[in-house]
Scaffold this motif. Structure first.
Motif, PDB file in Angstrom:
ATOM      1  N   THR A 176      44.171  16.325  27.166  1.00 46.38           N
ATOM      2  CA  THR A 176      45.611  16.182  27.001  1.00 46.38           C
ATOM      3  C   THR A 176      46.150  15.010  27.832  1.00 46.38           C
ATOM      4  OG1 THR A 176      46.097  17.700  28.811  1.00 46.38           O
ATOM      5  CG2 THR A 176      45.861  18.656  26.606  1.00 46.38           C
ATOM      6  N   GLY A 177      47.410  14.650  27.549  1.00 46.77           N
ATOM      7  CA  GLY A 177      48.070  13.622  28.349  1.00 46.77           C
ATOM      8  C   GLY A 177      47.481  12.248  28.131  1.00 46.77           C
ATOM      9  N   GLY A 178      47.315  11.511  29.230  1.00 50.24           N
ATOM     10  CA  GLY A 178      46.795  10.148  29.165  1.00 50.24           C
ATOM     11  C   GLY A 178      45.286  10.126  29.269  1.00 50.24           C
ATOM     12  N   GLY A 179      44.605  10.826  28.379  1.00 49.37           N
ATOM     13  CA  GLY A 179      43.153  10.961  28.465  1.00 49.37           C
ATOM     14  C   GLY A 179      42.379  10.131  27.476  1.00 49.37           C
ATOM     15  N   GLN A 180      43.013   9.095  26.902  1.00 55.65           N
ATOM     16  CA  GLN A 180      42.354   8.337  25.841  1.00 55.65           C
ATOM     17  C   GLN A 180      41.087   7.635  26.293  1.00 55.65           C
ATOM     18  OE1 GLN A 180      45.301   7.758  27.279  1.00 55.65           O
ATOM     19  NE2 GLN A 180      46.041   5.673  26.993  1.00 55.65           N
ATOM     20  N   SER A 181      40.953   7.365  27.594  1.00 56.45           N
ATOM     21  CA  SER A 181      39.760   6.661  28.082  1.00 56.45           C
ATOM     22  C   SER A 181      38.504   7.525  28.006  1.00 56.45           C
ATOM     23  CB  SER A 181      39.965   6.200  29.529  1.00 56.45           C
ATOM     24  OG  SER A 181      40.144   7.313  30.389  1.00 56.45           O
ATOM     25  N   TYR A 182      38.660   8.815  27.730  1.00 58.00           N
ATOM     26  CA  TYR A 182      37.494   9.703  27.624  1.00 58.00           C
ATOM     27  C   TYR A 182      36.865   9.661  26.239  1.00 58.00           C
ATOM     28  CZ  TYR A 182      38.725  11.718  32.139  1.00 58.00           C
ATOM     29  OH  TYR A 182      38.995  11.899  33.475  1.00 58.00           O
ATOM     30  N   ILE A 183      37.276   8.749  25.380  1.00 55.82           N
ATOM     31  CA  ILE A 183      36.730   8.719  24.030  1.00 55.82           C
ATOM     32  C   ILE A 183      35.230   8.453  24.024  1.00 55.82           C
ATOM     33  CG2 ILE A 183      37.324   6.272  23.652  1.00 55.82           C
ATOM     34  CD1 ILE A 183      37.911   7.072  20.705  1.00 55.82           C
ATOM     35  N   ASP A 184      34.755   7.602  24.935  1.00 56.02           N
ATOM     36  CA  ASP A 184      33.317   7.324  24.998  1.00 56.02           C
ATOM     37  C   ASP A 184      32.543   8.584  25.374  1.00 56.02           C
ATOM     38  OD1 ASP A 184      34.008   4.761  24.400  1.00 56.02           O
ATOM     39  OD2 ASP A 184      33.436   3.895  26.329  1.00 56.02           O
ATOM     40  N   ALA A 185      33.046   9.323  26.373  1.00 54.07           N
ATOM     41  CA  ALA A 185      32.378  10.555  26.793  1.00 54.07           C
ATOM     42  C   ALA A 185      32.430  11.597  25.681  1.00 54.07           C
ATOM     43  CB  ALA A 185      33.035  11.100  28.061  1.00 54.07           C
ATOM     44  N   ALA A 186      33.527  11.628  24.928  1.00 48.76           N
ATOM     45  CA  ALA A 186      33.632  12.554  23.804  1.00 48.76           C
ATOM     46  C   ALA A 186      32.576  12.237  22.750  1.00 48.76           C
ATOM     47  CB  ALA A 186      35.030  12.485  23.196  1.00 48.76           C
ATOM     48  N   TYR A 187      32.406  10.961  22.476  1.00 43.96           N
ATOM     49  CA  TYR A 187      31.378  10.542  21.519  1.00 43.96           C
ATOM     50  C   TYR A 187      29.988  10.917  22.015  1.00 43.96           C
ATOM     51  CZ  TYR A 187      28.214   7.465  18.986  1.00 43.96           C
ATOM     52  OH  TYR A 187      27.169   6.970  18.260  1.00 43.96           O
ATOM     53  N   GLN A 188      29.722  10.656  23.285  1.00 45.47           N
ATOM     54  CA  GLN A 188      28.419  10.993  23.852  1.00 45.47           C
ATOM     55  C   GLN A 188      28.141  12.487  23.792  1.00 45.47           C
ATOM     56  OE1 GLN A 188      26.017   8.924  24.776  1.00 45.47           O
ATOM     57  NE2 GLN A 188      27.270   7.099  24.349  1.00 45.47           N
ATOM     58  N   ALA A 189      29.208  13.289  23.838  1.00 42.28           N
ATOM     59  CA  ALA A 189      29.054  14.748  23.771  1.00 42.28           C
ATOM     60  C   ALA A 189      28.859  15.242  22.339  1.00 42.28           C
ATOM     61  CB  ALA A 189      30.273  15.425  24.397  1.00 42.28           C
ATOM     62  N   GLY A 190      28.935  14.331  21.367  1.00 39.61           N
ATOM     63  CA  GLY A 190      28.680  14.704  19.982  1.00 39.61           C
ATOM     64  C   GLY A 190      29.911  15.020  19.162  1.00 39.61           C
ATOM     65  N   ALA A 191      31.090  14.703  19.667  1.00 37.03           N
ATOM     66  CA  ALA A 191      32.319  15.011  18.939  1.00 37.03           C
ATOM     67  C   ALA A 191      32.484  14.106  17.722  1.00 37.03           C
ATOM     68  CB  ALA A 191      33.524  14.868  19.859  1.00 37.03           C
ATOM     69  N   GLU A 192      32.997  14.684  16.657  1.00 39.78           N
ATOM     70  CA  GLU A 192      33.347  13.918  15.465  1.00 39.78           C
ATOM     71  C   GLU A 192      34.815  13.497  15.509  1.00 39.78           C
ATOM     72  OE1 GLU A 192      30.933  15.982  11.927  1.00 39.78           O
ATOM     73  OE2 GLU A 192      31.980  17.402  13.256  1.00 39.78           O
ATOM     74  N   LEU A 193      35.601  14.241  16.291  1.00 38.09           N
ATOM     75  CA  LEU A 193      37.016  13.955  16.444  1.00 38.09           C
ATOM     76  C   LEU A 193      37.406  14.118  17.902  1.00 38.09           C
ATOM     77  CD1 LEU A 193      40.022  13.621  15.559  1.00 38.09           C
ATOM     78  CD2 LEU A 193      40.016  16.079  15.041  1.00 38.09           C
ATOM     79  N   PHE A 194      38.107  13.126  18.448  1.00 42.14           N
ATOM     80  CA  PHE A 194      38.608  13.199  19.815  1.00 42.14           C
ATOM     81  C   PHE A 194      40.129  13.177  19.769  1.00 42.14           C
ATOM     82  CE2 PHE A 194      39.905  10.771  23.747  1.00 42.14           C
ATOM     83  CZ  PHE A 194      39.791  11.859  24.592  1.00 42.14           C
ATOM     84  N   ILE A 195      40.743  14.108  20.506  1.00 42.69           N
ATOM     85  CA  ILE A 195      42.197  14.247  20.538  1.00 42.69           C
ATOM     86  C   ILE A 195      42.689  14.036  21.959  1.00 42.69           C
ATOM     87  CG2 ILE A 195      44.138  15.804  20.116  1.00 42.69           C
ATOM     88  CD1 ILE A 195      42.213  17.327  18.176  1.00 42.69           C
TER      89      ILE A 195
END
Length: 251
Positions: A176-195
Motif C-alpha cells: 500500500t501507499g508509496g510502495g511502487q519501488s517493490y515491483i521488482d521484488a514482486a516479480y521475483q516472488a512470482g507475482a503476475e500482478l503488483f498493486i
C-alpha cells in the motif's frame, strides 16, 4: 484511560519499537494524560486536527504523523499551525507508520487483502520489514480488469492499470501507499500482478519489461483501512470512543 496504558496496548499489538522507520512511532506530541475520546485518520493534517477539536478529542491517532527523516527542523508556517492546534487544546498525537503497514491483521496490507477478497496471504520473505510486501493467490485466475473494477468499487476511486500480460491472473503481490519501488521484488516472488498506491515513471517501464501487470490505486485510498482497524481494535479493547475521520485526498 491513561495515555501510558493506551500506548502500552498499541505497542503490545504492533511491536512498533522493533521496526526501524523514517519517523518516530508512538507518542509524537504529548497532551492530556487521561484519554476518553480518540479521532483517527490517515494523516495528521490541519483538517483532521480541526475535526479532533470539534469532537473534543483527547488524542489523534494517525498513520502519517510528523518529524520525518531529513525534513526541515524549523517549526514555522504549516508545521507551527498544526503543533499549535495540538498544544493549545492539549491533544496527544499518536502515529504509527511502518508498524501499521506490516501488521498481519490490522495492517494496511492485510486490510487491502480483504478488499481484494483474499483469505490466504503471506509476507514476501527477504523484504524488510517483513510484511511490507505481501503475496497471495485468488481461488481462480480472473482477468486483471475484474480486479481493477473491484478495487475501484471498494476504494471509491479510479485505478491506473498497466496491462501487459493480457491474460487472467491469479498470483498477486501488493504494498500500500508509496510502495511502487517493490515491483521488482514482486516479480521475483512470482507475482503476475503488483498493486500499490502510487506510480512513478519508471514503474511502468519495469512493468512492461519484466512482464508483470501493475495497478496504482491511490496512496490515501489504500491506506485508509489500517488506521480504521486499529481504532476499532482500541475501542473494542478499552471502551474509549474512537472516531475514524476520512479527510478526502485524491493522491
Amino acid at each position: 484511560m491513561e495515555r501510558s496504558a493506551l500506548l502500552a496496548l498499541i505497542e503490545q499489538q504492533l511491536q512498533s519499537s522493533q521496526i526501524r522507520d523514517y519517523c518516530p512511532n508512538g507518542l509524537q506530541v504529548e497532551g492530556k494524560a487521561e484519554i476518553r475520546c480518540i479521532v483517527a485518520g490517515v494523516t495528521a493534517s490541519q483538517a483532521l486536527l480541526d475535526k479532533a477539536v470539534e469532537l473534543g478529542a483527547d488524542a489523534v491517532l494517525v498513520h502519517h504523523g510528523y518529524f520525518w527523516k531529513n525534513e526541515e527542523p524549523q517549526i514555522t508556517g504549516m508545521k507551527k499551525r498544526r503543533l499549535q492546534t495540538l498544544l493549545r487544546h492539549d491533544i496527544n498525537l499518536l502515529a504509527y507508520h511502518l508498524p501499521l503497514d506490516v501488521h498481519p491483521v490490522l495492517g494496511n496490507n492485510a486490510q487491502l487483502a480483504q478488499k481484494l477478497g483474499l483469505s490466504q496471504f503471506s509476507a514476501v520473505p527477504g523484504v524488510s520489514p517483513l510484511g511490507v510486501l505481501m503475496q497471495g493467490q485468488l481461488e481462480q485466475a480472473v482477468p486483471a480488469e475484474v480486479i481493477a473494477r473491484r478495487l475501484e468499487q471498494e476504494l471509491g476511486r479510479a485505478v491506473l492499470h498497466n496491462s501487459v500480460l493480457n491474460k487472467p491472473v491469479r498470483t498477486l503481490a501488493w504494498c500500500t501507499g508509496g510502495g511502487q519501488s517493490y515491483i521488482d521484488a514482486a516479480y521475483q516472488a512470482g507475482a503476475e500482478l503488483f498493486i500499490s498506491g502510487e506510480v512513478s515513471e519508471q514503474t511502468i517501464h519495469s512493468s512492461r519489461e519484466l512482464g508483470i501487470d501493475f495497478m496504482a490505486a491511490g496512496h490515501h485510498a489504500t491506506e485508509r483501512y489500517g488506521i480504521a482497524a486499529l481504532a476499532a481494535f482500541i475501542e473494542a479493547q478499552t471502551g474509549v470512543r474512537c472516531h475514524f475521520v476520512d479527510i478526502d485526498n485524491p493522491a
